[in-house]
Design a protein around this motif. Sequence first.
Motif, PDB file in Angstrom:
ATOM      1  N   PHE A 109       1.020  -1.123  -0.549  1.00 59.45           N
ATOM      2  CA  PHE A 109      -0.019   0.046  -0.387  1.00 59.45           C
ATOM      3  C   PHE A 109       0.087   1.916  -0.253  1.00 59.45           C
ATOM      4  CE2 PHE A 109      -2.622  -3.647   1.964  1.00 59.45           C
ATOM      5  CZ  PHE A 109      -3.584  -3.335   0.853  1.00 59.45           C
ATOM      6  N   GLY A 110       2.362   1.289  -0.140  1.00 57.99           N
ATOM      7  CA  GLY A 110       3.695   2.326  -0.497  1.00 57.99           C
ATOM      8  C   GLY A 110       3.182   2.940   1.100  1.00 57.99           C
ATOM      9  N   ILE A 111       2.657   2.141   2.381  1.00 58.63           N
ATOM     10  CA  ILE A 111       3.064   2.988   3.752  1.00 58.63           C
ATOM     11  C   ILE A 111       4.190   2.117   4.165  1.00 58.63           C
ATOM     12  CG2 ILE A 111       2.664   3.010   6.180  1.00 58.63           C
ATOM     13  CD1 ILE A 111       0.894   4.604   3.692  1.00 58.63           C
ATOM     14  N   GLY A 112       4.627   2.845   4.612  1.00 59.77           N
ATOM     15  CA  GLY A 112       6.127   2.071   5.738  1.00 59.77           C
ATOM     16  C   GLY A 112       7.159   2.036   4.742  1.00 59.77           C
ATOM     17  N   THR A 113       7.194   2.722   3.851  1.00 60.25           N
ATOM     18  CA  THR A 113       8.104   3.267   2.958  1.00 60.25           C
ATOM     19  C   THR A 113       9.173   4.587   3.032  1.00 60.25           C
ATOM     20  OG1 THR A 113       7.113   4.282   1.148  1.00 60.25           O
ATOM     21  CG2 THR A 113       7.089   2.383   1.000  1.00 60.25           C
ATOM     22  N   THR A 114      10.296   3.909   2.214  1.00 62.39           N
ATOM     23  CA  THR A 114      11.149   5.505   2.842  1.00 62.39           C
ATOM     24  C   THR A 114      10.495   6.707   2.725  1.00 62.39           C
ATOM     25  OG1 THR A 114      13.308   4.168   2.326  1.00 62.39           O
ATOM     26  CG2 THR A 114      13.674   6.750   2.558  1.00 62.39           C
ATOM     27  N   ASP A 115       9.863   7.345   1.549  1.00 60.78           N
ATOM     28  CA  ASP A 115       9.154   8.325   0.857  1.00 60.78           C
ATOM     29  C   ASP A 115       7.646   8.092   1.493  1.00 60.78           C
ATOM     30  OD1 ASP A 115      10.592   8.205  -1.360  1.00 60.78           O
ATOM     31  OD2 ASP A 115       8.587   7.517  -2.798  1.00 60.78           O
ATOM     32  N   THR A 116       7.070   7.428   2.337  1.00 58.11           N
ATOM     33  CA  THR A 116       5.666   7.826   2.897  1.00 58.11           C
ATOM     34  C   THR A 116       6.190   6.598   3.887  1.00 58.11           C
ATOM     35  OG1 THR A 116       4.732   6.283   1.162  1.00 58.11           O
ATOM     36  CG2 THR A 116       4.394   8.711   1.189  1.00 58.11           C
ATOM     37  N   PRO A 117       6.353   6.984   5.377  1.00 62.92           N
ATOM     38  CA  PRO A 117       6.747   6.599   6.255  1.00 62.92           C
ATOM     39  C   PRO A 117       5.694   6.629   7.119  1.00 62.92           C
ATOM     40  CG  PRO A 117       8.563   8.021   6.576  1.00 62.92           C
ATOM     41  CD  PRO A 117       7.381   7.499   5.699  1.00 62.92           C
ATOM     42  N   SER A 118       5.682   5.275   8.576  1.00 64.21           N
ATOM     43  CA  SER A 118       4.416   5.415   9.118  1.00 64.21           C
ATOM     44  C   SER A 118       4.891   6.839   9.839  1.00 64.21           C
ATOM     45  CB  SER A 118       3.868   3.868   9.423  1.00 64.21           C
ATOM     46  OG  SER A 118       4.796   3.853  10.217  1.00 64.21           O
ATOM     47  N   PHE A 119       3.322   6.965  10.484  1.00 74.35           N
ATOM     48  CA  PHE A 119       3.391   8.398  11.845  1.00 74.35           C
ATOM     49  C   PHE A 119       2.582   7.961  12.303  1.00 74.35           C
ATOM     50  CE2 PHE A 119       1.634  12.475  10.182  1.00 74.35           C
ATOM     51  CZ  PHE A 119       1.756  11.700   8.860  1.00 74.35           C
ATOM     52  N   PRO A 120       2.527   8.370  14.052  1.00 77.64           N
ATOM     53  CA  PRO A 120       0.710   9.212  14.838  1.00 77.64           C
ATOM     54  C   PRO A 120       0.726   9.828  14.102  1.00 77.64           C
ATOM     55  CG  PRO A 120       3.106   8.605  15.744  1.00 77.64           C
ATOM     56  CD  PRO A 120       3.801   8.850  14.566  1.00 77.64           C
ATOM     57  N   GLU A 121      -0.710   9.462  14.031  1.00 74.17           N
ATOM     58  CA  GLU A 121      -2.016  10.193  13.793  1.00 74.17           C
ATOM     59  C   GLU A 121      -1.215  10.752  12.223  1.00 74.17           C
ATOM     60  OE1 GLU A 121      -4.030  12.046  16.577  1.00 74.17           O
ATOM     61  OE2 GLU A 121      -2.767  10.650  17.277  1.00 74.17           O
ATOM     62  N   MET A 122      -0.979   9.484  11.153  1.00 72.08           N
ATOM     63  CA  MET A 122      -1.075   9.862   9.734  1.00 72.08           C
ATOM     64  C   MET A 122      -2.001  10.179   9.226  1.00 72.08           C
ATOM     65  SD  MET A 122       0.721   6.391   7.620  1.00 72.08           S
ATOM     66  CE  MET A 122       1.913   6.960   6.283  1.00 72.08           C
ATOM     67  N   TYR A 123      -3.314   9.461   9.642  1.00 72.96           N
ATOM     68  CA  TYR A 123      -4.485   9.202   9.314  1.00 72.96           C
ATOM     69  C   TYR A 123      -4.478  10.789   9.412  1.00 72.96           C
ATOM     70  CZ  TYR A 123      -9.726   8.406   8.380  1.00 72.96           C
ATOM     71  OH  TYR A 123     -11.295   8.665   8.112  1.00 72.96           O
ATOM     72  N   ASP A 124      -5.443  11.001  10.768  1.00 79.23           N
ATOM     73  CA  ASP A 124      -6.009  12.616  11.147  1.00 79.23           C
ATOM     74  C   ASP A 124      -5.500  14.009   9.956  1.00 79.23           C
ATOM     75  OD1 ASP A 124      -7.991  11.430  12.362  1.00 79.23           O
ATOM     76  OD2 ASP A 124      -6.291  11.246  14.614  1.00 79.23           O
ATOM     77  N   ALA A 125      -4.185  12.811  10.502  1.00 75.93           N
ATOM     78  CA  ALA A 125      -3.587  14.783   9.644  1.00 75.93           C
ATOM     79  C   ALA A 125      -3.364  14.644   8.255  1.00 75.93           C
ATOM     80  CB  ALA A 125      -1.878  14.402  10.132  1.00 75.93           C
ATOM     81  N   SER A 126      -3.920  13.487   7.231  1.00 81.73           N
ATOM     82  CA  SER A 126      -3.983  13.222   5.414  1.00 81.73           C
ATOM     83  C   SER A 126      -5.170  13.673   5.895  1.00 81.73           C
ATOM     84  CB  SER A 126      -3.696  11.719   5.377  1.00 81.73           C
ATOM     85  OG  SER A 126      -2.328  11.288   5.976  1.00 81.73           O
ATOM     86  N   PHE A 127      -6.071  13.006   6.507  1.00 80.94           N
ATOM     87  CA  PHE A 127      -7.962  13.487   6.240  1.00 80.94           C
ATOM     88  C   PHE A 127      -7.794  15.030   6.447  1.00 80.94           C
ATOM     89  CE2 PHE A 127     -12.061  13.471   7.712  1.00 80.94           C
ATOM     90  CZ  PHE A 127     -12.665  13.089   6.964  1.00 80.94           C
ATOM     91  N   ARG A 128      -7.211  15.594   7.467  1.00 81.22           N
ATOM     92  CA  ARG A 128      -7.019  16.778   7.952  1.00 81.22           C
ATOM     93  C   ARG A 128      -7.415  17.721   6.553  1.00 81.22           C
ATOM     94  NH1 ARG A 128      -4.681  17.521  12.442  1.00 81.22           N
ATOM     95  NH2 ARG A 128      -6.204  16.662  13.308  1.00 81.22           N
ATOM     96  N   THR A 129      -5.980  17.540   5.915  1.00 79.14           N
ATOM     97  CA  THR A 129      -5.435  18.034   4.949  1.00 79.14           C
ATOM     98  C   THR A 129      -6.665  18.138   3.227  1.00 79.14           C
ATOM     99  OG1 THR A 129      -3.137  17.157   5.102  1.00 79.14           O
ATOM    100  CG2 THR A 129      -3.296  17.748   3.005  1.00 79.14           C
ATOM    101  N   VAL A 130      -7.311  16.927   3.311  1.00 79.03           N
ATOM    102  CA  VAL A 130      -7.922  16.074   2.582  1.00 79.03           C
ATOM    103  C   VAL A 130      -9.220  17.712   2.776  1.00 79.03           C
ATOM    104  CG1 VAL A 130     -10.191  14.993   2.161  1.00 79.03           C
ATOM    105  CG2 VAL A 130      -7.647  14.471   1.820  1.00 79.03           C
ATOM    106  N   THR A 131      -9.609  17.861   4.291  1.00 79.30           N
ATOM    107  CA  THR A 131     -10.849  18.087   4.152  1.00 79.30           C
ATOM    108  C   THR A 131     -10.657  19.948   4.024  1.00 79.30           C
ATOM    109  OG1 THR A 131      -9.991  18.857   6.214  1.00 79.30           O
ATOM    110  CG2 THR A 131     -11.828  16.636   6.153  1.00 79.30           C
ATOM    111  N   GLY A 132      -9.189  20.777   4.070  1.00 74.50           N
ATOM    112  CA  GLY A 132      -8.811  21.815   3.460  1.00 74.50           C
ATOM    113  C   GLY A 132      -9.545  22.015   2.139  1.00 74.50           C
ATOM    114  N   SER A 133      -8.723  20.989   1.479  1.00 72.69           N
ATOM    115  CA  SER A 133      -8.966  21.534   0.037  1.00 72.69           C
ATOM    116  C   SER A 133     -10.462  21.199  -0.318  1.00 72.69           C
ATOM    117  CB  SER A 133      -8.197  19.921  -0.743  1.00 72.69           C
ATOM    118  OG  SER A 133      -7.170  20.389  -0.546  1.00 72.69           O
ATOM    119  N   VAL A 134     -10.813  20.530   0.622  1.00 75.35           N
ATOM    120  CA  VAL A 134     -12.466  20.488  -0.171  1.00 75.35           C
ATOM    121  C   VAL A 134     -13.208  21.319   0.847  1.00 75.35           C
ATOM    122  CG1 VAL A 134     -14.729  19.019   0.140  1.00 75.35           C
ATOM    123  CG2 VAL A 134     -12.580  17.207  -0.038  1.00 75.35           C
ATOM    124  N   THR A 135     -12.734  22.203   1.726  1.00 73.25           N
ATOM    125  CA  THR A 135     -13.548  23.182   2.269  1.00 73.25           C
ATOM    126  C   THR A 135     -13.286  24.337   1.259  1.00 73.25           C
ATOM    127  OG1 THR A 135     -13.248  22.438   4.558  1.00 73.25           O
ATOM    128  CG2 THR A 135     -13.294  25.050   4.116  1.00 73.25           C
TER     129      THR A 135
END
Lengths: 216, 385
Positions: B85-111
């Motif tokens: 799924f491309g997660i946990g690679t050098t480019d996109t390693p996992s991080f805590p709150e990864m889901y919330d942070a990514s979703f927030r970015t999405v809501t910003g653009s949809v807003t």
Amino acid sequence: MLVKDIMKRDVITITEEDTVATALQLLQKHHIRHIPVIDEKKQVIGIVSDRDVRDASPSILDAERDETILTRSIKEVMTSPVVTTHPLEFFEEVATIFYQKEFACLPVVRNKQLVGMITEKDMLQTFIQLTGTHSPSTQMELKVPDRVGVLADVCQYFKQHHIKIVSVYGYPDPKTAGYKVLVFRIQTINPMPVIRAFEESEFDILYPYLEDQDEI
Amino acid sequence: MKSKNTAFIYTEDFLQYSFHEQHPFNQLRLLLTKELLESEQALTAEDIVLPKSYSEDLLLTIHAKEYIDIVKRASAEHPVSFESFGIGTTDTPSFPEMYDASFRTVTGSVTAAELVMSTQVNHALNIAGGLHHGFPDRASGFCIFNDIAIAIQYIREHYQAKVLYIDIDAHHGDGVQHCFYDDPNVCTVSIHETGRYLYPGTGKTGERGVKEGFGFAFNFPIDAFTEDDSFLETFSSIEEIAAYFKPDVIVSQHGADAHYLDPLTHLHCSLATFEEVPKRIHKLAHQYCQGKWVALGGGGYDIWRVVPRAWSQLWQIMNNRENFRGEISKKWLHKWQKQAPVPLPTTWEDQLEEYKPIPRHDEIVETNQRMTEQVMKFITNHKNE
């Protein structure tokens, strides 16, 4: 890679009793250039190309066009016997046949029966896939001494940087004897750390290319 | 909602989209940009709009349920790897709150999209957005969820408007192109460094869309070491594309990595490109879309010297103001120079200290012209039919 992996399985066929007109129609309708001629047992007995048909067709330059030619049978225009290949043949073997015999297409035969066709186009597509981009990746080229274990040594760098290799191929360096060029596609948008590591290694990195290195 | 011309979508929480300290994708650039604008008195509290809250179903309009769940798991189980799924690679390693942070970015653009489409504002900017490499079922190139594709899909579903997507990031906008490759109502245009050496390798001139969407994807792969003149000359074709497509709204991605100081790419543009491009998009938005324009961030890996200036100029132009000239706010320089690992620029214009002249300039210009002709043949032929 084997012929069976890249051949076309839905093959348009014709019989030797069919007419030149039918062949012409099939070639145009399906945008193909060759039709294998088969018998009732699905055995390949000949092949008819767009050129065979064209040669047999009346010329548009003739004052009186002899349309009766179109009613002639395939048997009269087809090429026979036919060179064929097998589904388990290597694709590079087929490439050699295309190159040496100047063919553009081979019927694929198994147990004497037609099971597929492989064309020059399929072959080119395979090469494009082998050397091309099938998933997001960065291309990187390295000039390396042609010695035992060199590929393994180079790959260590990618492993250490936790970067997946998408594809790799190599060829002899055209400029320096005893060297090879290895071409990698690696799955990262940020190749800088591994590039820096290569810059400090014995390997020459050919990426990014210099502003003015083309001396063609 | 206040009635105003342009909205600046922002929350400090956007900065939580952060893989780790050494990672090149660093959203500190958002704060740097915001404070630069504030120091110049070009951004007030009135301009700022917080991202609205949306249901998680928003993600499902583009992403696979399985992948969304994986991102949630990666947040909870960090450090963890889901390579397929491309997660946990050098480019996109996992991080805590990864889901919330990514979703927030999405809501910003949809807003941003919603404010523009409901005509509450003319233009809206979300510099946290623009993550164009995200695919429906995998992360790629620093991008987890594709906020752009989701915002465009939102526009399609709620407003049925025709969307012209313009992507000036140095990398090909592959994720967005992929999502709308068969859609004739979304015309994707990407101008990027050729994929010969640069990630992701796609974005060739022959990629034009499929099925109903054929003729609604345009790719301008420009040569490595392309400079301002040729970049802008190539960009001019987008005006012709707008005339052909007649969009109802423009969504643009403003990656700032085509700049010569950017460490990840080989393009050689200066700030001049990042002043001129927004002006042209602004004009197109008013010419075809009654001003409807959603602008987003994107790449940009010299977060000190390039990104804050580039995105501040974008904001200025969206507000119908002259772009900044001359000296940069002393206050901002004073505050941030202490933290910056490089000397910060003191003027809005590039002083071109580290600019290397390109001996192949003429050849590159010619190559780009030939490429552009090739791409535009589609429209030229269309017209002649």
